[in-house]
Scaffold this motif. Sequence first.
Motif, PDB file in Angstrom:
ATOM      1  N   TYR A   1       0.696  -1.426  -0.076  1.00 48.86           N
ATOM      2  CA  TYR A   1      -0.183   0.149   0.194  1.00 48.86           C
ATOM      3  C   TYR A   1       0.618   1.320   0.137  1.00 48.86           C
ATOM      4  O   TYR A   1       1.931   1.093   0.308  1.00 48.86           O
ATOM      5  N   LYS A   2       0.194   2.432  -0.965  1.00 49.51           N
ATOM      6  CA  LYS A   2       1.298   3.755  -0.542  1.00 49.51           C
ATOM      7  C   LYS A   2       0.575   4.497   0.274  1.00 49.51           C
ATOM      8  O   LYS A   2       1.189   5.916   0.379  1.00 49.51           O
ATOM      9  N   ARG A   3       0.109   4.705   1.076  1.00 52.05           N
ATOM     10  CA  ARG A   3      -0.883   5.208   2.335  1.00 52.05           C
ATOM     11  C   ARG A   3      -1.984   4.688   3.294  1.00 52.05           C
ATOM     12  O   ARG A   3      -2.667   3.361   2.580  1.00 52.05           O
ATOM     13  N   LEU A   4      -0.824   5.472   4.240  1.00 54.67           N
ATOM     14  CA  LEU A   4      -2.109   4.976   5.572  1.00 54.67           C
ATOM     15  C   LEU A   4      -3.183   5.641   6.028  1.00 54.67           C
ATOM     16  O   LEU A   4      -2.848   6.903   6.382  1.00 54.67           O
ATOM     17  N   LEU A   5      -4.313   5.066   5.942  1.00 58.17           N
ATOM     18  CA  LEU A   5      -6.011   6.344   6.778  1.00 58.17           C
ATOM     19  C   LEU A   5      -6.525   6.038   8.748  1.00 58.17           C
ATOM     20  O   LEU A   5      -6.252   5.069   8.231  1.00 58.17           O
ATOM     21  N   LEU A   6      -6.486   6.414   8.718  1.00 59.18           N
ATOM     22  CA  LEU A   6      -7.574   6.877   9.841  1.00 59.18           C
ATOM     23  C   LEU A   6      -8.243   8.358  10.349  1.00 59.18           C
ATOM     24  O   LEU A   6      -8.449   8.592   9.499  1.00 59.18           O
ATOM     25  N   GLY A   7      -9.327   7.283  11.248  1.00 59.33           N
ATOM     26  CA  GLY A   7     -10.387   8.314  11.061  1.00 59.33           C
ATOM     27  C   GLY A   7      -9.903   8.316  13.563  1.00 59.33           C
ATOM     28  O   GLY A   7      -9.924   7.380  13.887  1.00 59.33           O
ATOM     29  N   VAL A   8     -10.356   9.668  13.318  1.00 58.69           N
ATOM     30  CA  VAL A   8     -10.059   9.839  14.995  1.00 58.69           C
ATOM     31  C   VAL A   8     -11.010  10.674  15.882  1.00 58.69           C
ATOM     32  O   VAL A   8     -11.993  11.488  14.683  1.00 58.69           O
ATOM     33  N   TYR A   9     -11.775  10.807  16.100  1.00 52.61           N
ATOM     34  CA  TYR A   9     -12.850  11.639  17.225  1.00 52.61           C
ATOM     35  C   TYR A   9     -11.963  12.695  17.315  1.00 52.61           C
ATOM     36  O   TYR A   9     -11.057  13.120  17.441  1.00 52.61           O
ATOM     37  N   GLY A  10     -12.597  13.915  16.299  1.00 51.84           N
ATOM     38  CA  GLY A  10     -12.469  15.720  16.328  1.00 51.84           C
ATOM     39  C   GLY A  10     -12.059  15.748  17.587  1.00 51.84           C
ATOM     40  O   GLY A  10     -10.720  17.323  17.542  1.00 51.84           O
ATOM     41  N   LYS A  11     -11.958  15.350  19.007  1.00 49.21           N
ATOM     42  CA  LYS A  11     -12.292  16.137  19.830  1.00 49.21           C
ATOM     43  C   LYS A  11     -10.789  15.590  20.730  1.00 49.21           C
ATOM     44  O   LYS A  11     -10.335  15.777  22.122  1.00 49.21           O
ATOM     45  N   ASN A  12     -10.779  14.149  20.231  1.00 53.12           N
ATOM     46  CA  ASN A  12      -9.380  13.257  20.874  1.00 53.12           C
ATOM     47  C   ASN A  12      -7.871  14.216  20.525  1.00 53.12           C
ATOM     48  O   ASN A  12      -7.101  13.892  19.879  1.00 53.12           O
TER      49      ASN A  12
END
Length: 173
Positions: free
Chosen positions: A126-137
């Motif tokens: 893979y060429k890119r690693l993505l993640l999601g994070v709670y906006g207030k964390n």
Amino acid sequence: MAEFTLRRCVSGDEPMLSLVGGASFLEAFADVLDGPDILAHFHKNHSVQAYSKYLAPAENRIYVAEVAPGAAPVGYIVCTAPDFPIETTAEDYELRRIYLLHRFQGCGIGKALMDQAIASGRELGYKRLLLGVYGKNYGAIRFYEKAGFTQIGERFFTVGATTHHDAVMARSL
């Protein structure tokens, strides 16, 4: 620094992942989310069956951090195909979860888990690693920025009956 090892998870590790996932989610969000929402989220996302589904695909990688003595589980990562409301490509990989019990944060385990997620993505091409994070964390966001991530989008994430804003972040592999 706590003495720890990282180990790739296999079938049979689902109950341990469920325990650590639920405990770390509760620890992180007990003062943010309503109790019924936490329970609903746990039953949907941290059940033994949910982890069985994560372990099934060959391209998924799940690693657990275990501390001595006795190899007690204290954190883990789940890497999988991306699931975001933004445009992704076949070259993208998602760090779906990086969870670590609070008392073990700041002693190198989180960095080792992140390094393993990056290595797993590279190993699979893979060429890119993505993640999601709670906006207030904010603490997690700082950790991800230090690891080379930048915000590229957003999504709305529902926990129980409440919808929250998440930042979508990415870094090159």
